[in-house]
Design a protein around this motif. Structure first.
Motif, mmCIF file in Angstrom:
data_model
loop_
_atom_site.group_PDB
_atom_site.id
_atom_site.type_symbol
_atom_site.label_atom_id
_atom_site.label_comp_id
_atom_site.label_asym_id
_atom_site.label_seq_id
_atom_site.Cartn_x
_atom_site.Cartn_y
_atom_site.Cartn_z
ATOM 1 N N LYS A 3 0.852 -1.180 0.000
ATOM 2 C CA LYS A 3 0.000 0.000 0.000
ATOM 3 C C LYS A 3 0.895 1.240 0.000
ATOM 4 N N ILE A 4 0.698 2.118 -0.959
ATOM 5 C CA ILE A 4 1.489 3.341 -1.044
ATOM 6 C C ILE A 4 0.577 4.520 -0.772
ATOM 7 N N GLY A 5 0.868 5.321 0.240
ATOM 8 C CA GLY A 5 0.000 6.435 0.587
ATOM 9 C C GLY A 5 0.144 7.592 -0.381
ATOM 10 N N LYS A 6 -0.999 8.180 -0.743
ATOM 11 C CA LYS A 6 -1.062 9.399 -1.546
ATOM 12 C C LYS A 6 -0.379 9.246 -2.893
ATOM 13 N N ALA A 7 -0.394 8.068 -3.481
ATOM 14 C CA ALA A 7 0.154 7.881 -4.821
ATOM 15 C C ALA A 7 -0.992 7.598 -5.760
ATOM 16 N N GLN A 8 -1.039 8.322 -6.873
ATOM 17 C CA GLN A 8 -2.143 8.107 -7.816
ATOM 18 C C GLN A 8 -1.633 8.256 -9.243
ATOM 19 N N GLY A 217 -8.663 14.959 0.237
ATOM 20 C CA GLY A 217 -8.361 13.883 -0.698
ATOM 21 C C GLY A 217 -8.884 14.163 -2.089
ATOM 22 N N ASP A 218 -10.135 14.624 -2.188
ATOM 23 C CA ASP A 218 -10.730 14.929 -3.493
ATOM 24 C C ASP A 218 -9.981 16.060 -4.198
ATOM 25 N N MET A 219 -9.663 17.110 -3.449
ATOM 26 C CA MET A 219 -8.987 18.256 -4.062
ATOM 27 C C MET A 219 -7.538 17.930 -4.431
ATOM 28 N N ALA A 220 -6.887 17.079 -3.624
ATOM 29 C CA ALA A 220 -5.520 16.665 -3.963
ATOM 30 C C ALA A 220 -5.508 15.862 -5.255
ATOM 31 N N ALA A 221 -6.515 14.983 -5.419
ATOM 32 C CA ALA A 221 -6.609 14.194 -6.652
ATOM 33 C C ALA A 221 -6.848 15.097 -7.856
ATOM 34 N N MET A 263 -6.561 23.717 -2.011
ATOM 35 C CA MET A 263 -6.756 24.666 -3.105
ATOM 36 C C MET A 263 -5.890 25.901 -2.960
ATOM 37 N N ALA A 264 -5.533 26.237 -1.721
ATOM 38 C CA ALA A 264 -4.730 27.425 -1.491
ATOM 39 C C ALA A 264 -3.251 27.105 -1.349
#
Length: 374
Positions: A3-8, A217-221, A263-264
């Motif tokens: 499992k890799i965190g925050k990888a997309q 999470g949604d905004m980072a994606a 976002m900021a």
């Protein structure tokens, strides 16, 4: 499998895969195929991520800095805002003129002119993605701004400016960012496709789909998809964001934008317009990642564009419930009227009207103020 965190990974199929994997799991945790074999054979082919670099290799990368797209007033790094391949967010309260300012930015880059009458832009191709305005409204605004900024010849934009700005009118057609980027990627494969320097998404909230603007999470994606597309095209991405509700004068500039802090903080440059105590004026604050700090300045809505007001103090933000003191300017105007009067005799009503006209001439945004809906 690890499992890799925050990888997309990028791309529509990868997005769908990761969304399915997210169901029933903690947000922002995605599964990537990583080889566990001891000798490391084919690891890089499987994980698809960049290799590690040593310190001097990283230092050498500073020689590969992308060109500056939005420079300072004299065209240098001093006061610069944005490089190619970076992201810019323009924040402000509702209906304060963000769309007007983004169209102004698109024309400034297409013409190699000055954005907001202040920031010198490198000339390049622009894609303006219009998600909100009907075509005739967007066209009217572009004409008004083009005329005001001197980009017109005869009845239309100068040919070289017109060819350098492409508009993609998607109101009522598509609000899915993944579909937009997939279509754009396909079109840009054509050998005759334009090489964009700037892509404007207006407004960004129309690309959210089922994403929640308050979800990190949604905004980072969303930001990751935009960032990867910017890297692929070597184009800067600009979009507007709304301020949160309430008075903004007591907040740091970076904290005025609504929704998730992503976002900021994710964009490479943040420009905010906050109400100044002077009517129709805004303090422009710029937070930049790659350049020296940019001094705040005041912009006035001189419809249909913003223009610098160097005579005003940018720290004088509008305070709720505070009535602006106009006695000083009005008294000075009355003295001016008395000095101009040859006889020295003028009725009090005429005197007040003349003084009021002088203060309005000195500070009002012009005859367009009442005729243009921002």
């Amino acid at each position: 499998m690890r499992k890799i965190g925050k990888a997309q990974p990028a791309g529509e199929s990868a997005y769908m895969d990761t969304r399915e994997m997210d169901e029933g799991q903690a947000p922002n945790v995605h599964t990537l195929k990583v080889a566990d074999n001891p000798d490391g054979t084919n690891d890089r082919d499987i994980d698809g991520l960049p290799e590690w670099m040593d310190g001097n290799d990283l230092i050498a990368c500073e020689n590969d800095s992308p060109e500056i797209l939005i420079a300072g007033p004299d065209g240098s790094e001093e006061g610069a805002i944005l490089r190619l391949g970076s992201k810019l967010v323009v924040g402000g309260s509702s209906k304060m003129g963000k769309t007007w300012s983004l169209i102004d930015l698109g024309l400034a880059v297409a013409a190699g002119g000055k954005w907001l009458g202040h920031f010198q832009c490198r000339q390049g191709m622009v894609l303006y993605v219009n998600l909100e305005l009907r075509k005739h409204t967007a066209g009217k605004r572009m004409r008004w701004i083009g005329e005001k900024r001197g980009y017109f010849r005869g009845t239309g934009l100068r040919p070289e400016v017109s060819k350098a700005i492409k508009t993609w009118n998607l109101r009522g057609q598509c609000y899915d960012l993944i579909a937009m980027l997939s279509t754009a990627r396909m079109r840009l494969k054509d050998k005759d496709a334009p090489k964009f320097s700037l892509i404007i998404l207006d407004p960004i909230y129309k690309t959210y789909g089922d994403k929640d603007e308050n979800s990190a999470g949604d905004m980072a994606a969303l930001m990751l998809e935009i960032e990867q597309f910017a890297d692929e095209c070597n184009a800067a991405i600009a979009f507007a964001a709304h301020f949160s509700k309430g008075n903004q004068s007591g907040k740091e500039a970076i904290d005025r934008i609504s929704g998730s802090g992503v976002m900021a903080r994710d964009p490479d440059a943040i420009i905010t317009f906050t109400n100044h105590e002077e009517e129709d004026c805004y303090t422009l604050d710029a937070v930049v990642r790659e350049f020296p700090p940019v001094a705040p300045t005041v912009m006035q809505w001189d419809a249909p564009v913003m223009c610098p007001r160097v005579d005003l103090d940018p720290t004088k933000l509008r305070q709720p419930g505070k009535i602006k003191d106009t006695f000083g300017p009005r008294a000075e105007a009355i003295r001016q009227v008395l000095d101009e009067s040859s006889s020295g005799e003028m009725g009090s009503a005429d005197l007040i009207l003349r003084a009021k006209a002088i203060t309005q001439d000195n500070h009002s945004p012009g005859v367009w103020k009442q005729s243009i809906n921002r």
